[in-house]
Design an enzyme around this catalytic site. Structure first.
Site, PDB file in Angstrom:
ATOM      1  N   ALA A  66     -11.182 -35.991 -20.131  1.00 36.72           N
ATOM      2  CA  ALA A  66     -10.765 -36.751 -18.958  1.00 36.72           C
ATOM      3  C   ALA A  66      -9.669 -35.936 -18.280  1.00 36.72           C
ATOM      4  CB  ALA A  66     -10.248 -38.115 -19.391  1.00 36.72           C
ATOM      5  N   GLY A 109     -12.861 -36.588 -23.546  1.00 32.61           N
ATOM      6  CA  GLY A 109     -13.877 -37.335 -22.793  1.00 32.61           C
ATOM      7  C   GLY A 109     -15.153 -36.538 -22.589  1.00 32.61           C
ATOM      8  N   GLU A 112     -17.073 -37.120 -25.619  1.00 28.30           N
ATOM      9  CA  GLU A 112     -17.517 -38.519 -25.593  1.00 28.30           C
ATOM     10  C   GLU A 112     -18.680 -38.706 -24.619  1.00 28.30           C
ATOM     11  OE1 GLU A 112     -13.410 -39.771 -24.905  1.00 28.30           O
ATOM     12  OE2 GLU A 112     -13.628 -41.062 -26.640  1.00 28.30           O
ATOM     13  N   GLU A 132      -7.196 -35.803 -28.122  1.00 28.48           N
ATOM     14  CA  GLU A 132      -6.322 -36.794 -27.486  1.00 28.48           C
ATOM     15  C   GLU A 132      -5.019 -37.005 -28.246  1.00 28.48           C
ATOM     16  OE1 GLU A 132      -9.596 -37.169 -27.965  1.00 28.48           O
ATOM     17  OE2 GLU A 132     -10.531 -38.040 -26.196  1.00 28.48           O
TER      18      GLU A 132
HETATM   19  N1  CAA Z   1      -7.486 -32.315 -17.441  1.00 28.98           N
HETATM   20  C1  CAA Z   1      -7.013 -31.696 -16.340  1.00 28.98           C
HETATM   21  N2  CAA Z   1      -7.005 -30.364 -16.197  1.00 28.98           N
HETATM   22  C2  CAA Z   1      -7.510 -29.618 -17.200  1.00 28.98           C
HETATM   23  C3  CAA Z   1      -8.035 -30.183 -18.370  1.00 28.98           C
HETATM   24  C4  CAA Z   1      -8.028 -31.624 -18.465  1.00 28.98           C
HETATM   25  N3  CAA Z   1      -8.552 -32.269 -19.514  1.00 28.98           N
HETATM   26  N4  CAA Z   1      -8.452 -29.201 -19.201  1.00 28.98           N
HETATM   27  C5  CAA Z   1      -8.192 -28.040 -18.555  1.00 28.98           C
HETATM   28  N5  CAA Z   1      -7.633 -28.288 -17.347  1.00 28.98           N
HETATM   29  C6  CAA Z   1      -7.214 -27.315 -16.346  1.00 28.98           C
HETATM   30  C7  CAA Z   1      -5.927 -26.643 -16.758  1.00 28.98           C
HETATM   31  O1  CAA Z   1      -4.799 -27.451 -16.418  1.00 28.98           O
HETATM   32  C8  CAA Z   1      -6.007 -25.371 -15.946  1.00 28.98           C
HETATM   33  O2  CAA Z   1      -5.641 -25.664 -14.613  1.00 28.98           O
HETATM   34  P1  CAA Z   1      -4.572 -24.732 -13.843  1.00 28.98           P
HETATM   35  O3  CAA Z   1      -5.249 -23.385 -13.751  1.00 28.98           O
HETATM   36  O4  CAA Z   1      -4.413 -25.410 -12.535  1.00 28.98           O
HETATM   37  O5  CAA Z   1      -3.357 -24.697 -14.688  1.00 28.98           O
HETATM   38  C9  CAA Z   1      -7.489 -25.037 -15.952  1.00 28.98           C
HETATM   39  O6  CAA Z   1      -8.143 -26.251 -16.287  1.00 28.98           O
HETATM   40  C10 CAA Z   1      -7.855 -24.005 -17.006  1.00 28.98           C
HETATM   41  O7  CAA Z   1      -7.357 -24.441 -18.258  1.00 28.98           O
HETATM   42  P2  CAA Z   1      -6.451 -23.513 -19.208  1.00 28.98           P
HETATM   43  O8  CAA Z   1      -5.654 -22.543 -18.395  1.00 28.98           O
HETATM   44  O9  CAA Z   1      -5.690 -24.430 -20.126  1.00 28.98           O
HETATM   45  O10 CAA Z   1      -7.591 -22.723 -19.987  1.00 28.98           O
HETATM   46  P3  CAA Z   1      -7.538 -22.153 -21.465  1.00 28.98           P
HETATM   47  O11 CAA Z   1      -8.779 -21.360 -21.662  1.00 28.98           O
HETATM   48  O12 CAA Z   1      -6.230 -21.508 -21.758  1.00 28.98           O
HETATM   49  O13 CAA Z   1      -7.613 -23.467 -22.426  1.00 28.98           O
HETATM   50  C11 CAA Z   1      -8.483 -25.594 -23.140  1.00 28.98           C
HETATM   51  C12 CAA Z   1      -8.761 -24.257 -22.408  1.00 28.98           C
HETATM   52  C13 CAA Z   1      -8.224 -25.332 -24.630  1.00 28.98           C
HETATM   53  C14 CAA Z   1      -9.729 -26.462 -22.981  1.00 28.98           C
HETATM   54  C15 CAA Z   1      -7.245 -26.273 -22.504  1.00 28.98           C
HETATM   55  O14 CAA Z   1      -7.406 -26.323 -21.084  1.00 28.98           O
HETATM   56  C16 CAA Z   1      -7.016 -27.683 -22.977  1.00 28.98           C
HETATM   57  O15 CAA Z   1      -6.498 -27.893 -24.055  1.00 28.98           O
HETATM   58  N6  CAA Z   1      -7.403 -28.683 -22.153  1.00 28.98           N
HETATM   59  C17 CAA Z   1      -7.168 -30.085 -22.464  1.00 28.98           C
HETATM   60  C18 CAA Z   1      -8.141 -30.600 -23.515  1.00 28.98           C
HETATM   61  C19 CAA Z   1      -7.804 -32.024 -23.849  1.00 28.98           C
HETATM   62  O16 CAA Z   1      -6.766 -32.360 -24.369  1.00 28.98           O
HETATM   63  N7  CAA Z   1      -8.754 -32.957 -23.551  1.00 28.98           N
HETATM   64  C20 CAA Z   1      -8.586 -34.386 -23.775  1.00 28.98           C
HETATM   65  C21 CAA Z   1      -8.197 -35.062 -22.488  1.00 28.98           C
HETATM   66  S1  CAA Z   1      -7.777 -36.781 -22.690  1.00 28.98           S
HETATM   67  C22 CAA Z   1      -9.272 -37.601 -22.762  1.00 28.98           C
HETATM   68  O17 CAA Z   1     -10.324 -37.010 -22.682  1.00 28.98           O
HETATM   69  C23 CAA Z   1      -9.173 -39.107 -22.929  1.00 28.98           C
HETATM   70  C24 CAA Z   1     -10.446 -39.813 -23.272  1.00 28.98           C
HETATM   71  O18 CAA Z   1     -10.782 -39.951 -24.416  1.00 28.98           O
HETATM   72  C25 CAA Z   1     -11.268 -40.421 -22.235  1.00 28.98           C
END
Ligand code: CAA
Length: 258
Positions: A66, A109, A112, A132
């Site tokens: 998400a 998400g 999911e 999460e």
């Molecule tokens: N939401 C918003 N933006 C996201 C994102 C997310 N879930 N995942 C990645 N992005 C964005 C980053 O902020 C980044 O944007 P900017 O260039 O503007 O900074 C861009 O995508 C590229 O990401 P990274 O620079 O972080 O890329 P990376 O290769 O270094 O890392 C990754 C990749 C490991 C997937 C890392 O982006 C990450 O950890 N993302 C979050 C994953 C996460 O925690 N997901 C769970 C979300 S909560 C949820 O899903 C709730 C639910 O159950 C419904």
């Protein structure tokens, strides 16, 4: 309808393809994206020319979860009133089979959403996880339920509580995905699988999907009864007559979906 966060294609024969298309955000599932995915699914589900739907992302990311930035400042009242993930429920109502074609990050998400589909075809680079907990929250769209039903309690606890990630090979071994293919071919293979499903009798496919889904909700007794009713119902369809006549006449059946 035109979309900004997804791409929708109708692929011959009878397959609808939805591509999540926010590459700069690794296809993070923003409210805007979900507001497009929802009607796109409803439209393909209602299209008699479509027999199976595939949802995919890019090679780098199916979806990294998400959209964290969209949720960061939400209050509990925002979550209860606006319920940012309520729209996600649309996928549960889709009657046609849905396949997730997953490559790269399939997290939170994203994982999911993939699990809410009926089958998952993965590329060798796919990584599945529920991170999460590292954000001070927990899964909110089935990560504690569908994942546990699929991989069992011990592994689900580890994934949800420690952010353990599964490789594609592990996901295959634990029964989370159907197939793993090289990155170059995973989408093509997912589309082939979808074409195979889409070539089946539409009403039988719809009811068979419904019955398998019910096995997650009903007791064995209730599930068996439910299955029997759907089985009986198919004897009112032209496709049942056609399928059995074609078998006897040693020819390919021509389904009408009636
Ligand atoms: N939401 C918003 N933006 C996201 C994102 C997310 N879930 N995942 C990645 N992005 C964005 C980053 O902020 C980044 O944007 P900017 O260039 O503007 O900074 C861009 O995508 C590229 O990401 P990274 O620079 O972080 O890329 P990376 O290769 O270094 O890392 C990754 C990749 C490991 C997937 C890392 O982006 C990450 O950890 N993302 C979050 C994953 C996460 O925690 N997901 C769970 C979300 S909560 C949820 O899903 C709730 C639910 O159950 C419904």
């Amino acid at each position: 309808m035109t979309y900004e966060n997804i791409l929708v294609e109708r692929i011959d024969p009878r397959v609808g393809l939805i591509r999540l298309n926010r590459p700069k955000a690794l296809n993070a599932l923003s409210p805007e994206l979900m507001a497009e995915l929802s009607p796109a699914l409803i439209e393909l589900d209602a299209d008699a020319g479509i027999g199976c739907i595939v949802i995919t992302g890019s090679e780098r990311a199916f979806a990294a979860g998400a959209d964290i930035k969209a949720m960061a400042h939400a209050s509990v009242v925002d979550m209860l009133t606006d319920d940012l993930i309520a729209r996600w429920e649309t996928i549960r109502g889709v009657k046609k089979p849905v396949i997730a074609a997953v490559s790269g990050f399939c997290l939170g998400g994203g994982c999911e959403l993939a699990m809410a589909c009926d089958m998952i075809v993965a590329s060798e680079s796919a990584v599945f996880g529920q991170p999460e907990i590292t954000l001070g929250i927990m899964p909110g769209f089935g990560g504690t339920q569908r994942l546990t039903a699929t991989v069992g309690k011990a592994l689900a606890m580890e994934i949800v509580l420690t952010d353990r990630r599964l490789t594609a090979a592990e996901a295959l071994a634990y029964g989370l995905v159907n197939h793993v293919y090289p990155v170059e071919t995973y989408l093509e293979e997912a589309l082939k699988l979808a074409a195979k499903v889409a070539a089946m009798a539409p009403l039988a496919a719809r009811l068979a999907k419904e019955a398998v889904g019910k096995s997650f909700e009903l007791s064995l007794n209730e599930g068996l009864e439910y299955e029997r009713r759907l089985f009986h119902m198919l004897f009112a369809t032209a496709d049942q007559k056609e399928g059995m006549a074609a078998f006897a006449e040693k020819r390919k059946p021509q389904w009408t979906g009636r």
